[in-house]
Design a protein around this motif. Structure first.
Motif, PDB file in Angstrom:
ATOM      1  N   UNK A  83       6.078  -2.556 -14.658  1.00 32.78           N
ATOM      2  CA  UNK A  83       6.823  -3.332 -13.200  1.00 32.78           C
ATOM      3  C   UNK A  83       6.984  -2.205 -12.314  1.00 32.78           C
ATOM      4  N   UNK A  84       6.791  -0.769 -12.730  1.00 29.64           N
ATOM      5  CA  UNK A  84       7.089  -0.350 -11.534  1.00 29.64           C
ATOM      6  C   UNK A  84       8.130   0.342 -11.016  1.00 29.64           C
TER       7      UNK A  84
ATOM      8  N   UNK B 299       0.718  -1.377  -0.245  1.00 30.32           N
ATOM      9  CA  UNK B 299      -0.297   0.083   0.231  1.00 30.32           C
ATOM     10  C   UNK B 299       0.585   0.800  -0.055  1.00 30.32           C
ATOM     11  N   UNK B 300       0.291   2.219  -0.787  1.00 33.84           N
ATOM     12  CA  UNK B 300       1.213   3.028  -1.137  1.00 33.84           C
ATOM     13  C   UNK B 300       1.776   4.635   0.420  1.00 33.84           C
TER      14      UNK B 300
ATOM     15  N   UNK C   8       4.073   2.169  -8.534  1.00 33.87           N
ATOM     16  CA  UNK C   8       3.667   2.995  -9.694  1.00 33.87           C
ATOM     17  C   UNK C   8       3.124   1.704 -10.461  1.00 33.87           C
ATOM     18  N   UNK C   9       3.596   1.438 -11.967  1.00 30.19           N
ATOM     19  CA  UNK C   9       3.042   0.707 -12.708  1.00 30.19           C
ATOM     20  C   UNK C   9       1.600   0.024 -12.515  1.00 30.19           C
ATOM     21  N   UNK C  10       1.640  -1.134 -13.035  1.00 36.32           N
ATOM     22  CA  UNK C  10       0.190  -2.226 -12.869  1.00 36.32           C
ATOM     23  C   UNK C  10       0.128  -2.606 -11.826  1.00 36.32           C
ATOM     24  N   UNK C  11       0.784  -3.009 -10.789  1.00 39.95           N
ATOM     25  CA  UNK C  11       0.874  -3.359  -9.816  1.00 39.95           C
ATOM     26  C   UNK C  11       1.015  -2.466  -8.676  1.00 39.95           C
TER      27      UNK C  11
END
Length: 313
Positions: free
Chosen positions: A185-186, A111-112, A204-207
């Motif tokens: 991939x971030x 989690x960010x 970032x990215x898709x995950x």
């Protein structure tokens, strides 16, 4: 109203106690019966909640029949709760057993908000050194903490791809990265605190944002060595520039290809001509032949095996 009730519960009040406080603050002095009617709950539950609020010093009660209740000003409630909370924190810090053992396990963070807050907390606790390998997006989010680190007497070194607003005492190292892979991939980041704690993750990215935290010596030493290898390469590239690129290719591509076996198209760097690594077919460049004899000044046209046979005939 819902937000107010949520924060009242965060301060230690139950759901019904928070609702009673809200009614009293909104309507002034009330009886238990009036509060129960407005909330649509049983009088016995309301009287129990009001009794607890009186014990906590959050409401005042009148003498007589029926009993009337009045909320204490929220400023006074807040000051009392804050004083009690600070007293509890001081006591726990003084008497809680100290955790001396090294955190050699690998802990995950997801989690960010959790990941970024953990990094901020560790930067604030740094005592000697903070090494960070970041993308500009993460450096911007940590700007306030990064500017504070040198004032703590901590050495700060940051590697990133562009200029970052840092105090004069900090060291900034710029390097190149493949932005295409980061979009998928971030953005990878590394944080090392006091050569003891490592935080590695992607954002970032898709995950979703993920990070790993550890004090395992092997991991810390490995990342520490990797960081300073990048620093050394940065200095060499600054000092020697085109000489290194002429000999080893852009981003040391020729060295990477030599040991990795990765094809040119996979390295993401400039194309190297085949003539730089070997002579063209049928020709031998000047210099030395395979047997060590000088061929300087000569350029011998090669012949195919079939041509040699015809000559013998």
């Amino acid at each position: 109203m819902e937000d107010v009730l949520l924060h009242l519960k965060n301060l230690g009040f139950t759901d019904l106690e928070a609702k009673c406080l809200h009614v009293l603050a909104d309507n002034g002095t009330q009886t238990g019966y009036e509060i129960a009617k407005q909330l649509g709950v049983s009088r016995s539950n309301v009287y129990s909640a009001l009794q607890k609020l009186a014990e906590k010093g959050a409401v005042l009660t009148s003498h007589g029949e029926p009993t009337h209740y009045q909320s204490v000003p929220i400023e006074e409630i807040g000051e009392r709760i804050e004083a009690e909370l600070q007293a509890s924190i001081r006591y726990v810090k003084a008497h809680m057993p100290k955790q001396e053992a090294q955190r050699s396990e690998y802990f995950s963070l997801e989690g960010d908000a959790k990941v970024m807050e953990r990094i901020r907390n560790e930067l604030r606790k740094a005592k000697e050194e903070a090494l960070l390998d970041l993308w500009p997006e993460e450096a911007k989010l940590l700007k306030s903490e990064l500017r504070q680190v040198p004032s703590q007497g901590v050495r700060l070194l940051v590697a990133t791809t562009s200029e970052v607003d840092l105090p004069g005492e900090a060291h900034l190292f710029k390097h190149r990265r493949d932005e295409t892979s980061s979009a998928r991939s971030g953005r990878k980041f590394t944080v090392l605190i006091d050569r003891k704690l490592a935080i590695i993750g992607t954002r970032g990215g898709d995950e979703p944002t993920l990070a790993m935290l550890t004090e395992h010596p092997a991991m810390v030493e490995l990342l520490h060595a990797h960081f300073f290898q990048d620093v050394i390469l940065h200095e060499l590239q600054q000092d020697m520039g085109t000489k290194l690129e002429d000999k080893y290719g852009k981003n040391f591509k020729r060295i990477i290809q030599k040991y990795s076996g990765v094809k040119e198209a996979d390295t993401g760097t400039d194309e190297v001509k085949a003539s730089e690594d070997k002579p063209s077919e049928g020709k031998q460049l000047e210099g030395k032949s395979a047997d060590g004899k000088s061929t300087e000044g000569k350029l011998t046209e090669g012949k195919s095996a079939e041509g040699k046979k015809k000559k013998k005939k």
